[in-house]
Design an enzyme around this catalytic site. Structure first.
Site, mmCIF file in Angstrom:
data_model
loop_
_atom_site.group_PDB
_atom_site.id
_atom_site.type_symbol
_atom_site.label_atom_id
_atom_site.label_comp_id
_atom_site.label_asym_id
_atom_site.label_seq_id
_atom_site.Cartn_x
_atom_site.Cartn_y
_atom_site.Cartn_z
ATOM 1 N N ASP A 64 11.254 13.443 29.058
ATOM 2 C CA ASP A 64 10.770 13.079 30.329
ATOM 3 C C ASP A 64 9.977 11.984 30.473
ATOM 4 O O ASP A 64 9.662 11.260 31.387
ATOM 5 C CB ASP A 64 10.021 14.343 30.945
ATOM 6 C CG ASP A 64 9.299 14.906 30.043
ATOM 7 O OD1 ASP A 64 8.908 14.465 28.833
ATOM 8 O OD2 ASP A 64 8.577 15.951 30.312
ATOM 9 N N HIS A 65 9.309 11.546 29.468
ATOM 10 C CA HIS A 65 8.605 10.397 29.401
ATOM 11 C C HIS A 65 8.762 9.029 29.533
ATOM 12 O O HIS A 65 8.641 8.165 29.998
ATOM 13 C CB HIS A 65 7.436 10.704 28.297
ATOM 14 C CG HIS A 65 6.296 11.633 28.778
ATOM 15 N ND1 HIS A 65 6.600 13.073 28.836
ATOM 16 C CD2 HIS A 65 4.910 11.458 28.689
ATOM 17 C CE1 HIS A 65 5.459 13.691 29.178
ATOM 18 N NE2 HIS A 65 4.440 12.783 28.956
ATOM 19 N N ASP A 119 1.690 18.570 24.688
ATOM 20 C CA ASP A 119 1.303 17.752 26.081
ATOM 21 C C ASP A 119 0.281 18.509 26.726
ATOM 22 O O ASP A 119 0.066 19.826 27.009
ATOM 23 C CB ASP A 119 2.580 17.756 27.092
ATOM 24 C CG ASP A 119 2.198 16.717 28.180
ATOM 25 O OD1 ASP A 119 2.649 15.636 27.974
ATOM 26 O OD2 ASP A 119 1.648 17.213 28.824
ATOM 27 N N ARG A 379 -4.154 12.446 37.072
ATOM 28 C CA ARG A 379 -5.265 11.472 36.184
ATOM 29 C C ARG A 379 -5.214 10.455 36.838
ATOM 30 O O ARG A 379 -4.064 9.827 37.225
ATOM 31 C CB ARG A 379 -4.812 11.351 34.629
ATOM 32 C CG ARG A 379 -4.924 12.605 33.894
ATOM 33 C CD ARG A 379 -4.682 12.520 32.382
ATOM 34 N NE ARG A 379 -5.131 13.529 31.840
ATOM 35 C CZ ARG A 379 -4.369 14.042 30.612
ATOM 36 N NH1 ARG A 379 -3.027 13.550 30.204
ATOM 37 N NH2 ARG A 379 -4.627 15.329 30.201
ATOM 38 N N SER A 535 -5.159 13.163 27.478
ATOM 39 C CA SER A 535 -3.844 13.543 26.576
ATOM 40 C C SER A 535 -3.990 14.135 25.261
ATOM 41 O O SER A 535 -4.912 13.924 24.721
ATOM 42 C CB SER A 535 -2.949 12.123 26.466
ATOM 43 O OG SER A 535 -2.178 12.209 25.624
ATOM 44 N N ARG A 537 -2.131 13.430 23.027
ATOM 45 C CA ARG A 537 -1.462 12.428 22.126
ATOM 46 C C ARG A 537 -2.153 12.377 20.669
ATOM 47 O O ARG A 537 -3.128 11.691 20.560
ATOM 48 C CB ARG A 537 -1.109 11.083 22.543
ATOM 49 C CG ARG A 537 -2.566 10.516 23.085
ATOM 50 C CD ARG A 537 -2.163 8.870 23.839
ATOM 51 N NE ARG A 537 -1.738 9.580 25.159
ATOM 52 C CZ ARG A 537 -1.948 8.798 26.432
ATOM 53 N NH1 ARG A 537 -2.578 7.530 26.120
ATOM 54 N NH2 ARG A 537 -1.668 9.149 27.450
HETATM 55 C C1 MIC Z 1 -0.320 12.176 29.748
HETATM 56 O O1 MIC Z 1 -0.450 12.876 30.552
HETATM 57 O O2 MIC Z 1 -1.041 11.531 29.392
HETATM 58 C C2 MIC Z 1 0.701 12.494 28.721
HETATM 59 C C3 MIC Z 1 1.507 11.473 28.493
HETATM 60 O O3 MIC Z 1 1.450 13.803 29.181
HETATM 61 C C4 MIC Z 1 0.090 13.139 27.504
HETATM 62 C C5 MIC Z 1 0.850 13.082 26.179
HETATM 63 C C6 MIC Z 1 1.102 11.711 25.636
HETATM 64 O O4 MIC Z 1 0.284 11.048 25.625
HETATM 65 O O5 MIC Z 1 2.602 11.747 25.031
HETATM 66 C C7 MIC Z 1 -0.642 14.480 27.382
HETATM 67 O O6 MIC Z 1 -1.183 14.612 28.571
HETATM 68 O O7 MIC Z 1 -0.656 15.184 26.686
HETATM 69 FE FE1 SF4 Z 2 4.241 13.643 32.438
HETATM 70 FE FE2 SF4 Z 2 1.764 13.793 31.581
HETATM 71 FE FE3 SF4 Z 2 2.305 12.874 33.719
HETATM 72 FE FE4 SF4 Z 2 2.422 15.308 33.418
HETATM 73 S S1 SF4 Z 2 0.444 14.388 33.267
HETATM 74 S S2 SF4 Z 2 3.940 13.892 34.645
HETATM 75 S S3 SF4 Z 2 3.284 15.341 31.563
HETATM 76 S S4 SF4 Z 2 2.767 11.949 32.013
#
Ligand code: MIC
Ligand code: SF4
Length: 646
Positions: A64-65, A119, A379, A535, A537
């Site tokens: 999905d990313h 995530d 965010r 995140s 990550r």
């Molecule tokens: C995000 O919202 O920052 C992400 C991308 O979903 C991350 C995960 C990632 O960095 O792949 C998260 O929230 O954990």
């Molecule tokens: Fe995707 Fe992270 Fe955004 Fe949620 S917050 S939609 S998991 S990138």
């Protein structure tokens, strides 16, 4: 003894430790989820552990990313994940099926079960009464293999809801209000439990919007009870067999209680550049806007989309505004199409995006220079949109849709417009985009596909006494993992290529960070409060490891990032006296004379700053398991060592 909802679920899953808040506990994990941006690494680690098959009740990998696919990298990584899943017993949610949290809630979430996901927004599952926790990919890989998940026993904080939301105010405003009260640090070490009469007025997707953004509070998780509303949702998903009623015991004790009267709330917005910078929409006023984006795992349910379609029907998006909409799942998108609501959005001029994270992680739709963008996301960190000077406001779908039409930030409660929508009694159920794994026999012949973008994992660092390092970077409070390891369309495709990613590490704070690390050979990073929020990550730990960062010393850590540092084998230390933060500057030459012994013996770590001729004592607050992991060179080495001993 009366237990909170979180304590009840932990009690039935406890494998090690005692349920005393602040102590390390180990729990059994029933379900796991991964997404592709963290999943590639998680499955590489799973493969490196040498496990043959999944050991959980259910494990799902979502794509999905990384769905922009501007080169071969993502498509290759998707094939890698698909082939590992087929071989090892993980369900594979194909690209196009939707955002992990939305699909998991619809099709797999079960009240009372434990879920960890690679995530940070995994607590979305708390909307259906699961104990759902965001974790680093390596922790998820261990859980997929049947390993225990370790965490600090959280406190339970109660948010008591009363009343009913006014027309034009929605679940997003509830969580923005909680963020206003508690701030981005307010949930650290806590599970937020929602209760009170007001919860009966909130559907499961609305509850999930609230638990989703508990991640922005820094909370370990957020959870709603499982009740008749949960049953109604599960029935509509054809899954009533998964229902169990679940609530906190009468008389359960909470570390803190917050009361919110839903009927007193008004539309809110989190202003640039932090999710807790919350004000009333009416106070901010009718500022001119350039862009509106509706979707993400926070606000992409059918309910949200139907409200948006109702507002847009028969109107035209303001000429100065670009509106894009990404419905959260195939189920949502197909239902919108079948009901005609999608046509209402398209007719109004909305740019329809695929069911994926998309612009939320900077994958397209970056706003113009200095552009003001309203988003229903979770965010709004500086630069995350892909436009360094972009100004992102987080709002509800109702606020977003009205504003898109009027071209200015608009308060949905000011219009005499009935926002109630009819949710079908049963959803469109078609799991044809969830690929099932092969059985164990067939699996033997499946070859895992490794594309050329997959590069080796960084080498482990083994701690020794007399460790010397240079303080290459000093940053302030609330540094996010988006600062440490940015995402976005140009970088995200390289999540399985740590050497390439390393060029972008901390680039927003210091464009020469990577180079300085290489010059120093061995380095440390200094930070303030809530270091590593955001995140999950683990790249924010693996990339510094690759660059030679040996320790990170801060005033306080965000939960997932601290765990990721330990898992990577980087030593996370905190100042005993926060004023010692002033005692280290960029470029200072540092020695830790006895760090290995001090960690092993659970003693404070001594740091000698040779440049400033100063000695500082640091807190090395680790459980026995964490010490063993650090001294083995990280969780992967530790886990390999354990399997060899089995
Ligand atoms: C995000 O919202 O920052 C992400 C991308 O979903 C991350 C995960 C990632 O960095 O792949 C998260 O929230 O954990
Ligand atoms: Fe995707 Fe992270 Fe955004 Fe949620 S917050 S939609 S998991 S990138």
């Amino acid at each position: 003894m009366s237990l909170t909802l979180c304590q009840k679920i932990i009690k039935t899953h406890l494998v090690s430790g005692e349920m005393i808040s602040g102590q390390e506990i180990g729990i059994k994990i029933d379900q796991t989820l991964t997404q592709d941006a963290t999943g590639t690494m998680a499955y590489l680690q799973f493969e490196a552990m040498g496990k043959k098959r999944v050991q959980t009740e259910l494990s799902v990998a979502y794509i999905d990313h990384n769905t922009l696919q501007t080169g071969y990298e993502n498509a290759d990584d998707h094939r890698f994940i698909q082939s590992v899943c087929k071989k090892r017993g993980v369900r594979f949610s194909r690209p196009g099926n939707g955002i992990c949290h939305q699909v998991h809630l619809e099709r797999f979430g079960i009240p009372g079960k434990t879920l960890i996901g690679s995530d940070s927004h995994t607590p979305t599952g708390g909307g259906i009464g699961m104990l759902a926790i965001g974790a680093g990919g390596l922790d998820v890989a261990v859980a997929i293999g049947g390993g225990t998940y370790y965490l600090t026993m959280p406190d339970s904080l109660k948010v008591n809801l009363s009343g009913k939301l006014k027309n034009g105010v929605s679940a997003k405003d509830v969580i923005l209000e909680v963020l206003r009260i508690l701030t981005v640090k307010g949930g650290v070490g806590k599970v937020i439990e929602y209760g009170g009469e007001g919860i009966k007025t909130l559907s499961v997707p609305e509850r999930a919007t609230i638990t989703n953004m508990g991640a922005e509070l820094g909370a370990t998780s957020s959870i709603f009870p499982s009740d008749e509303i949960t049953l109604e949702f599960l029935k509509a998903q054809g899954r009533e067999k998964d229902f169990i009623p679940l609530s906190a015991d009468e008389g359960a004790v909470y570390s803190k209680t917050i009361d919110i009267d839903l009927s007193a709330l008004s539309p809110l917005a989190a202003m640039p550049h932090m999710p807790d910078n919350v004000k009333k929409v009416s106070e901010i006023g009718a500022i001119k806007i350039d862009q509106v984006l509706i979707g993400s795992c926070t606000n992409s349910s059918l309910l949200d989309m139907l409200k948006v379609a109702k507002i847009l029907k028969g109107k035209t998006v303001h000429p100065d505004v670009s509106l894009a909409i990404a419905p959260g799942s195939k189920q949502v998108l197909a239902t919108l199409a079948a009901s005609g609501a999608l046509a209402d959005m398209i007719e109004a001029g909305a740019r329809i995006l695929e069911s994926a994270c998309g612009p939320c992680i900077g994958m397209g739709q970056s706003p113009q220079t200095d552009g003001i963008s309203l988003r229903t996301f979770n965010r709004n960190f500086e630069g995350r949109s892909g436009t360094p000077s972009g100004k992102i406001y987080l709002v509800s779908p109702e606020t977003a849709a009205f504003s898109a039409i009027f071209g200015v930030l608009s308060d949905a409660t000011e219009y005499d417009f009935d926002l109630s929508v009819e949710i079908p009694k049963s959803f469109l159920i078609n799991d044809n985009m969830i690929e099932l794994p092969a059985d164990e026999k067939e699996a033997e012949d499946i070859e895992v596909y490794y594309g050329p973008n997959i590069k080796p994992l960084p080498k482990a660092f083994i701690i020794t006494n007399n460790l010397s390092a240079t303080a290459v970077l000093k940053v302030g409070d609330n540094i996010t993992t988006d600062h440490i390891m940015p995402a976005g369309a140009k970088i995200l495709p390289f999540r399985s290529n740590i050497p390439y990613l390393s060029k972008f590490c901390f680039a927003q704070n210091d464009p020469n960070f990577a180079e300085n690390c290489k010059k120093a050979g061995s380095s440390i990073v200094i930070g303030g409060e809530n270091y590593g929020q955001g995140s999950s990550r683990e790249h924010a730990a693996l990339v510094p490891l690759y660059l030679g960062v040996k320790a990170v010393i801060v005033k306080s850590f965000a939960r997932i990032h601290k765990a990721n540092l330990i898992n990577a084998g980087i030593i996370p230390l905190t100042f005993i006296n926060t004023s010692d933060y002033e005692g280290i500057g960029e470029g200072d030459s540092i020695v830790f004379p006895n760090i290995k012994d001090e960690i092993a013996q659970g003693l404070p770590v001594t740091l000698i700053n040779n440049t400033k001729q100063k000695s500082i004592s640091l807190k090395a607050d680790f459980s026995q398991r964490q010490k063993d992991i650090l001294l083995s060179g990280g969780l992967l080495e530790y886990t390999k060592g354990q399997s060899e001993n089995d």
